[in-house]
Design an enzyme around this catalytic site. Sequence first.
Site, PDB file in Angstrom:
ATOM      1  N   TYR A  81      23.025  23.764   5.197  1.00 45.74           N
ATOM      2  CA  TYR A  81      23.914  23.336   6.270  1.00 45.74           C
ATOM      3  C   TYR A  81      23.890  24.377   7.383  1.00 45.74           C
ATOM      4  O   TYR A  81      23.988  25.576   7.127  1.00 45.74           O
ATOM      5  CB  TYR A  81      25.345  23.201   5.732  1.00 45.74           C
ATOM      6  CG  TYR A  81      26.355  22.738   6.756  1.00 45.74           C
ATOM      7  CD1 TYR A  81      26.276  21.456   7.301  1.00 45.74           C
ATOM      8  CD2 TYR A  81      27.381  23.581   7.180  1.00 45.74           C
ATOM      9  CE1 TYR A  81      27.211  21.032   8.238  1.00 45.74           C
ATOM     10  CE2 TYR A  81      28.324  23.158   8.111  1.00 45.74           C
ATOM     11  CZ  TYR A  81      28.228  21.881   8.641  1.00 45.74           C
ATOM     12  OH  TYR A  81      29.153  21.459   9.562  1.00 45.74           O
ATOM     13  N   LYS A 103      32.119  32.994  10.118  1.00 46.06           N
ATOM     14  CA  LYS A 103      32.978  33.348   8.977  1.00 46.06           C
ATOM     15  C   LYS A 103      33.394  34.825   8.965  1.00 46.06           C
ATOM     16  O   LYS A 103      34.265  35.192   9.736  1.00 46.06           O
ATOM     17  CB  LYS A 103      32.307  32.872   7.680  1.00 46.06           C
ATOM     18  CG  LYS A 103      32.112  31.341   7.745  1.00 46.06           C
ATOM     19  CD  LYS A 103      31.619  30.659   6.508  1.00 46.06           C
ATOM     20  CE  LYS A 103      31.729  29.153   6.652  1.00 46.06           C
ATOM     21  NZ  LYS A 103      30.514  28.423   6.646  1.00 46.06           N
ATOM     22  N   ASP A 108      20.210  31.817   8.657  1.00 41.45           N
ATOM     23  CA  ASP A 108      21.584  31.408   8.898  1.00 41.45           C
ATOM     24  C   ASP A 108      22.466  32.204   7.938  1.00 41.45           C
ATOM     25  O   ASP A 108      22.627  31.840   6.768  1.00 41.45           O
ATOM     26  CB  ASP A 108      21.716  29.897   8.673  1.00 41.45           C
ATOM     27  CG  ASP A 108      23.153  29.426   8.861  1.00 41.45           C
ATOM     28  OD1 ASP A 108      24.052  30.282   9.002  1.00 41.45           O
ATOM     29  OD2 ASP A 108      23.376  28.197   8.857  1.00 41.45           O
TER      30      ASP A 108
HETATM   31  C1  LIG Z   1      30.013  27.300   7.661  1.00 36.33           C
HETATM   32  C2  LIG Z   1      28.569  27.294   7.966  1.00 36.33           C
HETATM   33  C3  LIG Z   1      28.073  26.923   9.220  1.00 36.33           C
HETATM   34  C4  LIG Z   1      28.946  26.321  10.282  1.00 36.33           C
HETATM   35  O1  LIG Z   1      29.902  27.189  10.736  1.00 36.33           O
HETATM   36  P1  LIG Z   1      31.205  26.562  11.495  1.00 36.33           P
HETATM   37  O2  LIG Z   1      31.953  27.785  11.925  1.00 36.33           O
HETATM   38  O3  LIG Z   1      31.902  25.734  10.481  1.00 36.33           O
HETATM   39  O4  LIG Z   1      30.709  25.779  12.632  1.00 36.33           O
HETATM   40  C5  LIG Z   1      26.740  27.084   9.469  1.00 36.33           C
HETATM   41  N1  LIG Z   1      25.916  27.582   8.542  1.00 36.33           N
HETATM   42  C6  LIG Z   1      26.346  27.932   7.314  1.00 36.33           C
HETATM   43  C7  LIG Z   1      25.393  28.504   6.345  1.00 36.33           C
HETATM   44  C8  LIG Z   1      27.678  27.784   6.992  1.00 36.33           C
HETATM   45  O5  LIG Z   1      28.089  28.092   5.768  1.00 36.33           O
END
Ligand SMILES: *Cc1c(COP(=O)(O)O)cnc(C)c1O
Length: 426
Positions: A144, A267, A239
């Site tokens: 994701y 995060k 990511d």
């Molecule tokens: C949470 C997450 C996102 C998206 O971040 P948001 O702040 O919710 O837009 C993207 N990549 C990874 C791996 C994530 O865990």
Amino acid sequence: MRYQRSSALFTEAKKYIPGGVNSPVRAFKAVGGEPIFIKHAKGAYLTDEDDNEYIDYIASWGPLLFGHAYAPVLNAVIEKAKKGTSFGIPTEIETKLAQLAVKMVPNIDKIRFVNSGTEACMSAVRLARGYTGRDKIIKFAGCYHGHSDSFLIQAGSGAVTFGSPNSPGVTQGTAKDTLLANYNDLAGVKQLVAANKGEIAAIILEPVAGNMGCIIPKDDFIHGLRELCTQEGILLLFDEVMTGFRLAAGGAQEALGIDADIVMFGKVIGGGLPVGAFAARAEIMAHLAPEGPVYQAGTLSGNPLAMSAGLAMLTEIDEKPEVFTSLAAKTEYLHKGIESVLTKRGITHQINRFGSMISVHFCDQPVTDFASSALGNNDRFKAYFHGLLDQGVYLPPSAFESYFLNDAISYQDLDKTIEAVEKCKL
Ligand SMILES: *Cc1c(COP(=O)(O)O)cnc(C)c1O
């Protein structure tokens, strides 16, 4: 437990907010039942609107490494707020956070702050395209990267190389530039690259995946990707929205010993306020506006409250690197405890763990990619989730999410959690 007030609040919320929530996974669709509404939280514990207390295993989906309402972060935000909440004009604290992040993370010279992980990933891909002059990207099934169009792609039936949109509203035109591969399958990636030679701008992945449960990259896979990208002039995008400042001070790059070309954060870097970021070597970042032609902007980007939370959080991590050893030890303790209970109960399971990320899968084959993760027994997961919730343990409400431990969780809390697994009906 009684959930009366949460239930009433959910009914009211649904009248005004689609599905009653502002982010789908919160709605409990994957586990059934109704979400709890939180009144307040402190340390390892959440308190809901019915005054039930829970040990929290999601920590706001990752950011709260030291637990809820952590004093250094809280105080930083309060003090900052007194001086004004937003200017849209440069402030010194942006540079301070940038400087600290650049010091902590390997292989980056410059960083740009945005407001979410979604924004960070979306902008990083634009930068990669602008830098390489190529259009296509490769992503992995089950990873994701936020909800921007290019990432909401899955293999349609019969689609071998081209992805197809998995959400209405994503156009075929967008989907055709996102190629899909399987996690831990280097041969598959090599085939895609060979079939699209000279056209791929970036390979993007979660270096340790957390959005299909916790999935660990095989050594040959992750090192192979690095080598392939270098050979083919493709940028490797990590990511690290989940793994950054969680697996180590330098994130997965440090934990795995691999340099990526662009790294995305979210995060933890916001300490619980909305912050995202992407970072790279100066030569790549020079392509970004206003230095270069690749456009990217944000009214609230670098917001002083968000920056102060991030700075306090990263400062704590920088000064207390032992938090990673502590978190990993607690996560291992949880792993062993749950494993022993489930084994004793004769319940088929797999547990994946890396640092403070862990997931329990009710299946009998190793979980190494999206397909193997999807084989888990979801009815059993639902029973497990609700069984623990009723005993005051809040797990992610989906079998496809990693748990995120926070260091406020005590060994006593872990024992209580393991005991809850022993008692829950499965
Ligand atoms: C949470 C997450 C996102 C998206 O971040 P948001 O702040 O919710 O837009 C993207 N990549 C990874 C791996 C994530 O865990």
